[in-house]
Design an enzyme around this catalytic site. Structure first.
Site, PDB file in Angstrom:
ATOM      1  N   GLY A 120       2.526  13.150  -0.489  1.00  0.00           N
ATOM      2  CA  GLY A 120       1.400  13.189   0.598  1.00  0.00           C
ATOM      3  C   GLY A 120       1.561  12.932   1.742  1.00  0.00           C
ATOM      4  O   GLY A 120       2.571  13.787   2.515  1.00  0.00           O
TER       5      GLY A 120
ATOM      6  N   ASP B  66      11.513  -0.679  -0.701  1.00  0.00           N
ATOM      7  CA  ASP B  66      10.146  -2.267  -0.546  1.00  0.00           C
ATOM      8  C   ASP B  66       9.590  -1.861   0.502  1.00  0.00           C
ATOM      9  O   ASP B  66      10.387  -3.470   0.215  1.00  0.00           O
ATOM     10  CB  ASP B  66      10.214  -2.322  -2.163  1.00  0.00           C
ATOM     11  CG  ASP B  66       8.767  -2.792  -2.949  1.00  0.00           C
ATOM     12  OD1 ASP B  66       8.374  -2.858  -1.523  1.00  0.00           O
ATOM     13  OD2 ASP B  66       9.495  -3.762  -3.465  1.00  0.00           O
ATOM     14  N   VAL B  67       8.300  -1.954   0.863  1.00  0.00           N
ATOM     15  CA  VAL B  67       7.574  -2.530   2.288  1.00  0.00           C
ATOM     16  C   VAL B  67       7.898  -3.965   2.050  1.00  0.00           C
ATOM     17  O   VAL B  67       7.451  -4.618   3.047  1.00  0.00           O
ATOM     18  CB  VAL B  67       7.148  -1.593   3.299  1.00  0.00           C
ATOM     19  CG1 VAL B  67       7.614  -0.305   3.414  1.00  0.00           C
ATOM     20  CG2 VAL B  67       6.029  -1.639   2.203  1.00  0.00           C
TER      21      VAL B  67
ATOM     22  N   TYR C 281      -8.658  -3.261   3.350  1.00  0.00           N
ATOM     23  CA  TYR C 281      -7.404  -2.431   3.299  1.00  0.00           C
ATOM     24  C   TYR C 281      -8.167  -1.578   5.166  1.00  0.00           C
ATOM     25  O   TYR C 281      -7.356  -1.477   6.028  1.00  0.00           O
ATOM     26  CB  TYR C 281      -7.407  -0.616   2.889  1.00  0.00           C
ATOM     27  CG  TYR C 281      -6.866   0.665   3.773  1.00  0.00           C
ATOM     28  CD1 TYR C 281      -6.640   0.949   2.692  1.00  0.00           C
ATOM     29  CD2 TYR C 281      -7.602   1.269   4.783  1.00  0.00           C
ATOM     30  CE1 TYR C 281      -5.127   2.438   3.921  1.00  0.00           C
ATOM     31  CE2 TYR C 281      -7.064   2.833   5.004  1.00  0.00           C
ATOM     32  CZ  TYR C 281      -5.571   2.681   4.301  1.00  0.00           C
ATOM     33  OH  TYR C 281      -5.585   3.998   4.756  1.00  0.00           O
TER      34      TYR C 281
ATOM     35  N   ILE D  33      -4.625   8.120  -2.495  1.00  0.00           N
ATOM     36  CA  ILE D  33      -5.518   6.778  -1.767  1.00  0.00           C
ATOM     37  C   ILE D  33      -7.132   7.052  -1.794  1.00  0.00           C
ATOM     38  O   ILE D  33      -7.662   6.907  -1.995  1.00  0.00           O
ATOM     39  CB  ILE D  33      -4.754   6.278  -0.601  1.00  0.00           C
ATOM     40  CG1 ILE D  33      -4.294   5.366  -0.578  1.00  0.00           C
ATOM     41  CG2 ILE D  33      -5.799   5.562   0.533  1.00  0.00           C
ATOM     42  CD1 ILE D  33      -3.088   4.410   1.258  1.00  0.00           C
TER      43      ILE D  33
END
Length: 305
Positions: free
Chosen positions: A22, A69-70, A229, A264
């Site tokens: 993306g 991995d945040v 979100y 998303i």
């Protein structure tokens, strides 16, 4: 996957989170096309490595992969050690990794033909109607989209400060605008950067999740439809403004890339990932001494409200 970084004696170094697909993938491609050495990060190692191979096949040898991995503090710490050892600095951080914070109705994932004849508002309405918002998804959304961004940023700050002009670009959204929060008290607190603190941001996010779990979002003035979100992006915008004040030597900005066709958005949208990434990269590569603590909606500076 490590490769040689050799674009000049002291190339600019960029880290892009969520870079395997993306907008993130396109940000990596465009930065590398401008001669920036890019560390493409992704949670999934095979997918991240595959993305790097795609970029190298395009002749972009200045891209390497590192797993990240945040939401995992040990993963973030490992990235920091790698960057410090390999480069000793970081010039550009693009916080792109994000999730929808919702449960998608998988059977309703659509291709472009689904949206033929729909305008912007109709596509957005379709997307919001075709997701579910369980509490667990909301919690993961806040953890990834706000705390993930914050924890990665805080970890690499020393490396950004070692740059002659470190830049942080937080990929945001019109969904993070404060006008979507009808609770006037919360809206004003998030916009009162002179008095807002990170501790207060934590308290507001905790309150949001409690009221989400109590099914009291609408009654308490939180946004509806992709609620987690929207709130996480609003909090990230506020944190970015606080950070820009705490570290005036850095350039810290938020960018709404546009309504982009990605996972998303369930492939709805009016822009391609390439077009959306172009808006992010423009801010990342802005001339020295440019703005900080600002919000850019696509190609122009705009209000956080």
């Amino acid at each position: 996957m490590e490769g040689a970084i050799s674009s000049g004696p002291n190339p600019r170094i960029a880290v892009v989170t969520g870079g395997n697909k993306g907008i993130g993938f396109e940000v990596c491609r465009q930065l590398a096309s401008h001669g920036v050495a890019v560390v493409l990060t992704a949670r999934d190692e095979p997918r991240g490595a595959e993305a790097v191979e795609k970029l190298r096949a395009l002749g972009l040898a200045q891209v390497i992969f590192h797993q990240l991995d945040v939401t995992d503090t040990s993963s973030i710490a490992t990235l920091f050690v790698f960057l410090k050892t390999r480069f000793g600095k970081l010039d550009i951080l693009v916080n792109n990794a994000a999730i929808g914070g919702v449960e998608y109705l998988q059977e309703l994932h659509a291709n472009e033909e689904k949206f033929a004849g729909m305008d912007f508002d109709q596509m957005l309405e379709w997307m919001v109607k075709n997701v579910r918002e369980p509490v667990d998804s909301a919690k993961k959304g806040v953890q990834t989209n706000y705390y993930g961004t914050k924890h990665v940023t805080e970890a690499v700050l020393p490396l950004l400060q070692s740059s002659s002009e470190g830049r942080i670009v937080n990929v945001s959204s019109l969904f993070g605008l404060l006008r979507l929060i009808s609770n006037e008290e919360v809206r004003q607190e998030l916009n009162d950067i002179d008095n807002l603190t990170e501790e207060r941001l934590d308290e507001l996010l905790d309150r949001f999740l409690r009221e989400f779990e109590a099914d009291a979002l609408e009654a308490r003035g939180w946004p509806m439809g992709c609620s987690a979100y929207k709130v996480a992006k609003a909090a990230m915008n506020a944190y970015s403004r606080l950070l820009s004040r705490r570290h005036p030597a850095l350039r810290v900005n938020c960018v709404h890339p546009g309504y982009v066709k990605t996972g998303i958005t369930m492939n709805s949208g009016v822009l391609t990932p390439e077009e959306g990434a172009r808006n992010v990269v423009k801010v990342a590569l802005a001339p020295e001494g440019g703005p900080t603590g600002k919000f850019f909606a696509e190609d122009e500076e705009a209000s956080f409200v």
